[in-house]
Enzyme design. Structure first.
Site, PDB file in Angstrom:
ATOM      1  N   PRO A  87       0.898  -1.231   0.041  1.00  0.00           N
ATOM      2  CA  PRO A  87       0.064  -0.176   0.083  1.00  0.00           C
ATOM      3  C   PRO A  87       0.962   1.205   0.145  1.00  0.00           C
ATOM      4  CG  PRO A  87      -0.661  -1.561   1.691  1.00  0.00           C
ATOM      5  CD  PRO A  87       0.474  -2.156   1.072  1.00  0.00           C
ATOM      6  N   GLU A 114       2.515  -8.176   8.190  1.00  0.00           N
ATOM      7  CA  GLU A 114       2.809  -6.877   8.175  1.00  0.00           C
ATOM      8  C   GLU A 114       3.700  -6.451   6.832  1.00  0.00           C
ATOM      9  OE1 GLU A 114       1.828  -4.636   9.758  1.00  0.00           O
ATOM     10  OE2 GLU A 114       1.392  -5.193  11.967  1.00  0.00           O
ATOM     11  N   ARG A 152      -2.725  -8.184 -21.174  1.00  0.00           N
ATOM     12  CA  ARG A 152      -3.714  -7.584 -22.069  1.00  0.00           C
ATOM     13  C   ARG A 152      -2.637  -6.773 -23.231  1.00  0.00           C
ATOM     14  NH1 ARG A 152      -8.698  -6.890 -21.551  1.00  0.00           N
ATOM     15  NH2 ARG A 152      -8.658  -4.587 -22.576  1.00  0.00           N
ATOM     16  N   ASP A 167      -9.835   0.990 -24.782  1.00  0.00           N
ATOM     17  CA  ASP A 167     -10.165   0.842 -23.424  1.00  0.00           C
ATOM     18  C   ASP A 167      -9.695   1.942 -22.899  1.00  0.00           C
ATOM     19  OD1 ASP A 167     -11.057  -1.783 -23.483  1.00  0.00           O
ATOM     20  OD2 ASP A 167      -9.210  -2.867 -23.241  1.00  0.00           O
TER      21      ASP A 167
END
Ligand code: SAM
Length: 381
Positions: A87, A114, A152, A167
């Site tokens: 994150p 963690e 992709r 897209d």
């Protein structure tokens, strides 16, 4: 492309790697993805891969020596890039995916608990990426997210019927909304144009809806998008010039070439002084691609008469002005043609003045200024 995923839960990837588009790409050898179990490099009888975090409140961190052994065992190519989904990493965008797609080999190390010991991250990880501002239990979904987005971009993985260039994000815009049968559902009809069979109109509708969706939901994306294909009408380039400039014909011929490359429909020149019109026509007699008119007012009248639609005039070098991104937004919103004007600000309504190009070492020559301005609006990344 080869991707190795180091994870304490390789079974997470089993169905991902055998299902649908990614599954077919793996099966056909278009991408080579392997999940390797971090526990194979664990310590002691308990096959430990993690330990309590120093100074923590009981959370576990994956040990650096386990990670080091695992990495050494899967790394055959010293050029392989090592990635850690976390994150706290850089947000994974289509730009970042496209740049990672240039690599031959990636190794993705999934955190759990963690995360990974920071010393290992500092020493061995090339890139930390995040898939968004929320916290998941492990790095397996972020690893699959990256692999899916990368696959992709590999030629042959996505069929023609699902062109990746249409897209979201690819051209800097969101995708247009899609509809299927039935043509009427819960009283809601599919937009008529989509069933008209008129390919040109359908394409235009798709581009315009994509542009308006981007404007309303993600205006931040607009800076990356070349908007020429998304406009309702044509773009003209107008220049107010003096016929007495020695390099005028050469400069304008170069500008006309640049304008054509960016899809501008017509370059129009007008003299700064009306009495110079004949001299301007003479000066540009060898440049049939440039339309000459007697004044800036006649320039705007020509554009309006040609299209019978409201004209948006953007004065490119006027002060005080709006930021260029705002000018780009107004360009998309307008329902008629656009005239980008250099060297003058006409006395009329519906003229927006754009802040002049910022440079650090003096003014740009006119040819460069026009090219830089057109690139901001119509060049895509
Ligand atoms: N302590 C970490 C923090 O607050 O930043 C969260 C650790 S998370 C519970 C466990 C693992 O899940 C992370 O090491 C990472 O590999 C993965 N993870 C969780 N959320 C993620 C996200 N938004 N993007 C990428 N990886 C994520």
């Amino acid at each position: 492309m080869k991707v190795t995923v180091l994870t304490a839960f390789p079974e997470f990837l089993d169905s991902f790697l055998t299902t649908s588009i990614v599954g077919r790409a793996v099966e056909r050898g278009l991408i080579d993805v392997k999940a390797v179990n971090l526990r194979d490099f664990s310590e002691g009888n308990y096959h430990q891969i993690d330990d309590y975090s120093f100074g923590g409140k009981g959370g576990m961190t994956i040990m650096p020596q386990v990670l080091e052994r695992a990495l050494a065992s899967v790394r055959t190519n010293p050029e392989a890039k090592v990635l850690f989904p976390t994150p706290t990493g850089a947000v994974l965008t289509q730009d970042l995916v496209e740049s990672l797609a240039q690599e031959k080999e990636l190794i993705v190390i999934c955190g759990h608990y963690e995360g990974l010991d920071e010393r290992f991250v500092r020493e061995c990880v090339d890139l930390e990426y995040s898939i968004g501002d929320y916290v998941l239990t492990g790095g397996e979904i972020p690893a699959m997210t990256l692999i899916d987005a990368l696959s992709r971009l590999v030629p042959g993985v996505v069929g023609k019927e699902l062109s990746v260039t249409d897209d979201s994000f690819y051209n800097g815009m969101l995708d247009t909304p899609h509809y299927t049968r039935p043509a009427v559902w819960h009283g809601q009809e599919v937009p008529e144009v989509l069933t008209s069979g008129n390919d040109a109109q359908i394409e235009k509708y798709r581009k315009r809806t994509a542009a308006f969706l981007t404007l309303s939901r993600r205006p931040d994306l607009l800076s990356r998008a070349g908007v020429m294909d998304y406009l309702e009408d044509e773009v003209y380039l107008g220049l107010a010039v003096s016929p007495h400039e020695p390099t005028l014909a050469c400069d304008l011929a170069q500008i006309a070439e640049t304008a054509q490359a960016y899809g501008v429909a017509r370059v129009i020149a007008a003299p700064q002084q009306r009495e110079d019109f004949d001299a301007l026509r003479d000066a540009l007699s060898e440049c049939p691609e440039i339309k000459c008119v007697p004044s800036v007012r006649r320039m705007t009248e020509w554009a309006e008469r040609k299209k019978h639609a409201p004209l948006l005039v953007i004065a490119a070098e006027a002060q005080p002005g709006i930021p260029w991104l705002e000018a780009k937004r107004r360009m998309i919103e307008t329902s008629g043609p656009v005239l980008i004007l250099f060297g003058a600000q006409p006395q009329r309504e519906n003229v927006i003045a754009m802040r002049p190009q910022q440079t650090t070492g003096g003014e740009l020559p006119r040819t460069a200024l026009v090219a830089a301005t057109l690139d901001r609006f119509f060049g895509s990344r």
